[in-house]
Motif scaffolding. Sequence first.
Motif, mmCIF file in Angstrom:
data_model
loop_
_atom_site.group_PDB
_atom_site.id
_atom_site.type_symbol
_atom_site.label_atom_id
_atom_site.label_comp_id
_atom_site.label_asym_id
_atom_site.label_seq_id
_atom_site.Cartn_x
_atom_site.Cartn_y
_atom_site.Cartn_z
ATOM 1 N N SER A 27 -4.409 -11.583 -0.264
ATOM 2 C CA SER A 27 -5.557 -12.325 -0.776
ATOM 3 C C SER A 27 -6.324 -11.568 -1.867
ATOM 4 O O SER A 27 -7.220 -12.133 -2.507
ATOM 5 C CB SER A 27 -6.519 -12.664 0.366
ATOM 6 N N TYR A 28 -5.975 -10.292 -2.093
ATOM 7 C CA TYR A 28 -6.651 -9.519 -3.148
ATOM 8 C C TYR A 28 -5.897 -9.675 -4.464
ATOM 9 O O TYR A 28 -4.705 -9.395 -4.542
ATOM 10 C CB TYR A 28 -6.717 -8.038 -2.758
ATOM 11 N N HIS A 29 -6.605 -10.135 -5.491
ATOM 12 C CA HIS A 29 -5.986 -10.252 -6.814
ATOM 13 C C HIS A 29 -6.926 -9.697 -7.868
ATOM 14 O O HIS A 29 -8.102 -10.048 -7.938
ATOM 15 C CB HIS A 29 -5.651 -11.700 -7.153
ATOM 16 N N ASN A 30 -6.377 -8.819 -8.693
ATOM 17 C CA ASN A 30 -7.090 -8.263 -9.837
ATOM 18 C C ASN A 30 -6.094 -8.263 -10.992
ATOM 19 O O ASN A 30 -5.073 -7.573 -10.935
ATOM 20 C CB ASN A 30 -7.577 -6.846 -9.521
ATOM 21 N N SER A 31 -6.369 -9.036 -12.019
ATOM 22 C CA SER A 31 -5.417 -9.188 -13.127
ATOM 23 C C SER A 31 -5.152 -7.883 -13.862
ATOM 24 O O SER A 31 -4.138 -7.742 -14.555
ATOM 25 C CB SER A 31 -5.927 -10.248 -14.114
ATOM 26 N N GLU A 32 -6.050 -6.905 -13.713
ATOM 27 C CA GLU A 32 -5.855 -5.601 -14.354
ATOM 28 C C GLU A 32 -5.132 -4.615 -13.437
ATOM 29 O O GLU A 32 -4.839 -3.489 -13.848
ATOM 30 C CB GLU A 32 -7.200 -5.025 -14.776
ATOM 31 N N VAL A 58 -2.076 -5.307 -11.283
ATOM 32 C CA VAL A 58 -0.946 -6.030 -10.713
ATOM 33 C C VAL A 58 0.194 -5.074 -10.387
ATOM 34 O O VAL A 58 0.825 -5.160 -9.339
ATOM 35 C CB VAL A 58 -0.476 -7.151 -11.658
ATOM 36 N N HIS A 59 0.452 -4.143 -11.279
ATOM 37 C CA HIS A 59 1.475 -3.126 -11.034
ATOM 38 C C HIS A 59 1.268 -1.985 -12.022
ATOM 39 O O HIS A 59 0.510 -2.122 -13.003
ATOM 40 C CB HIS A 59 2.888 -3.713 -11.167
ATOM 41 N N PHE A 60 1.949 -0.870 -11.780
ATOM 42 C CA PHE A 60 1.990 0.261 -12.708
ATOM 43 C C PHE A 60 3.461 0.527 -12.969
ATOM 44 O O PHE A 60 4.155 1.108 -12.129
ATOM 45 C CB PHE A 60 1.307 1.489 -12.094
ATOM 46 N N GLY A 61 3.963 0.044 -14.108
ATOM 47 C CA GLY A 61 5.400 0.131 -14.348
ATOM 48 C C GLY A 61 6.150 -0.540 -13.215
ATOM 49 O O GLY A 61 5.823 -1.657 -12.811
ATOM 50 N N LYS A 91 -10.692 4.648 -8.929
ATOM 51 C CA LYS A 91 -11.499 5.298 -7.899
ATOM 52 C C LYS A 91 -11.251 4.613 -6.559
ATOM 53 O O LYS A 91 -10.940 3.414 -6.481
ATOM 54 C CB LYS A 91 -12.979 5.231 -8.260
ATOM 55 N N ALA A 92 -11.401 5.375 -5.490
ATOM 56 C CA ALA A 92 -11.095 4.871 -4.146
ATOM 57 C C ALA A 92 -11.861 3.596 -3.831
ATOM 58 O O ALA A 92 -11.303 2.637 -3.280
ATOM 59 C CB ALA A 92 -11.393 5.950 -3.105
ATOM 60 N N GLU A 93 -13.139 3.560 -4.220
ATOM 61 C CA GLU A 93 -13.977 2.414 -3.864
ATOM 62 C C GLU A 93 -13.660 1.173 -4.697
ATOM 63 O O GLU A 93 -14.148 0.078 -4.397
ATOM 64 C CB GLU A 93 -15.460 2.770 -4.000
ATOM 65 N N SER A 94 -12.829 1.324 -5.749
ATOM 66 C CA SER A 94 -12.479 0.171 -6.585
ATOM 67 C C SER A 94 -11.273 -0.595 -6.053
ATOM 68 O O SER A 94 -10.912 -1.642 -6.590
ATOM 69 C CB SER A 94 -12.186 0.635 -8.021
ATOM 70 N N ARG A 95 -10.655 -0.101 -5.000
ATOM 71 C CA ARG A 95 -9.480 -0.765 -4.443
ATOM 72 C C ARG A 95 -9.873 -2.056 -3.721
ATOM 73 O O ARG A 95 -11.010 -2.210 -3.259
ATOM 74 C CB ARG A 95 -8.759 0.169 -3.459
ATOM 75 N N GLY A 96 -8.913 -2.963 -3.615
ATOM 76 C CA GLY A 96 -9.136 -4.133 -2.790
ATOM 77 C C GLY A 96 -9.179 -3.720 -1.327
ATOM 78 O O GLY A 96 -8.494 -2.778 -0.925
ATOM 79 N N PHE A 97 -9.981 -4.426 -0.538
ATOM 80 C CA PHE A 97 -10.105 -4.063 0.876
ATOM 81 C C PHE A 97 -10.050 -5.317 1.729
ATOM 82 O O PHE A 97 -10.648 -6.345 1.395
ATOM 83 C CB PHE A 97 -11.421 -3.331 1.143
ATOM 84 N N ASN A 103 -6.425 -1.000 2.376
ATOM 85 C CA ASN A 103 -6.892 -0.748 1.015
ATOM 86 C C ASN A 103 -5.727 -0.971 0.063
ATOM 87 O O ASN A 103 -4.646 -0.398 0.252
ATOM 88 C CB ASN A 103 -7.408 0.681 0.870
ATOM 89 N N HIS A 104 -5.949 -1.797 -0.976
ATOM 90 C CA HIS A 104 -4.892 -2.172 -1.909
ATOM 91 C C HIS A 104 -5.171 -1.594 -3.300
ATOM 92 O O HIS A 104 -6.162 -1.966 -3.936
ATOM 93 C CB HIS A 104 -4.781 -3.689 -2.011
ATOM 94 N N SER A 105 -4.303 -0.715 -3.767
ATOM 95 C CA SER A 105 -4.436 -0.200 -5.130
ATOM 96 C C SER A 105 -4.074 -1.260 -6.161
ATOM 97 O O SER A 105 -4.577 -1.236 -7.289
ATOM 98 C CB SER A 105 -3.556 1.031 -5.326
ATOM 99 N N PHE A 106 -3.175 -2.193 -5.772
ATOM 100 C CA PHE A 106 -2.743 -3.268 -6.665
ATOM 101 C C PHE A 106 -2.865 -4.604 -5.942
ATOM 102 O O PHE A 106 -2.969 -4.654 -4.717
ATOM 103 C CB PHE A 106 -1.299 -3.024 -7.121
ATOM 104 N N SER A 107 -2.853 -5.683 -6.710
ATOM 105 C CA SER A 107 -2.994 -7.017 -6.142
ATOM 106 C C SER A 107 -2.003 -7.220 -5.008
ATOM 107 O O SER A 107 -0.812 -6.928 -5.133
ATOM 108 C CB SER A 107 -2.760 -8.065 -7.231
#
Length: 240
Positions: A29-34, A36-39, A7-13, A22-26
Amino acid sequence: MKTIIHKAESRGFANHGWLQANHSFSFASYHNSEKVHFGALRVFNDDIIAPKMGFGTHPHDNMEIITIPLKGVLKHKDNMGDAWIAVLPNEVQVMSAGTGVQHSEINGSADEHLSLFQIWIFPDKQNVEPRYDQKKFEASDRKNKLQTLVTSIDENHESSLKIHQDAIISRIDLDSNTDFEYKLKSRNHGVYMMTINGKVLIDNSVLETRDAAGISETEAFSIIAEQDSSLLFIEVPMDF
């Protein structure tokens, strides 16, 4: 079919004042282990850049970088001989960083904010000769039909820009109450789909403006547009 909803609001900002990112992936300074990438898709940033501001000269290597301006004017300069080239909405820019490139990107307007997507894709070849290209794609050519923007440099697809990866980037603008079936190149590929604007239904999930879905382990999937909607598809190998 495997579906991951972002969802849009779940992105890093990140709010840098001159840059709203807005970051869809890490990223940075935004890091989310879930996330990191999509393929082979490593970065999907949705940026808003203030007038006359931007990114000073900085390096990249061994990455395929695709930029899609949505509003305003992007200006690009690099050490490959390209000096302040303008990139406008309905144009797409690609850069193969390869052995290494230095470039700058700024908002070319003195009074209008610049909105763009920047996408990084892992290459399938290391240390290639750096290259740059851009192309205009008419909006009328994606009205209720898929418009291919980017394909592999190894593919014989004359109207698209090229990168060093077995990937496909495409867009479509769907009228409200229109159905569309997206067919993947192979079951080894997945598609990261961003709802640029509008509202669509995929696999019983509602996606609104800037919501995204990662879809894999399928040959095709169906989309129903509940409103006029603009969609971006990034199809990449999942086991690159």
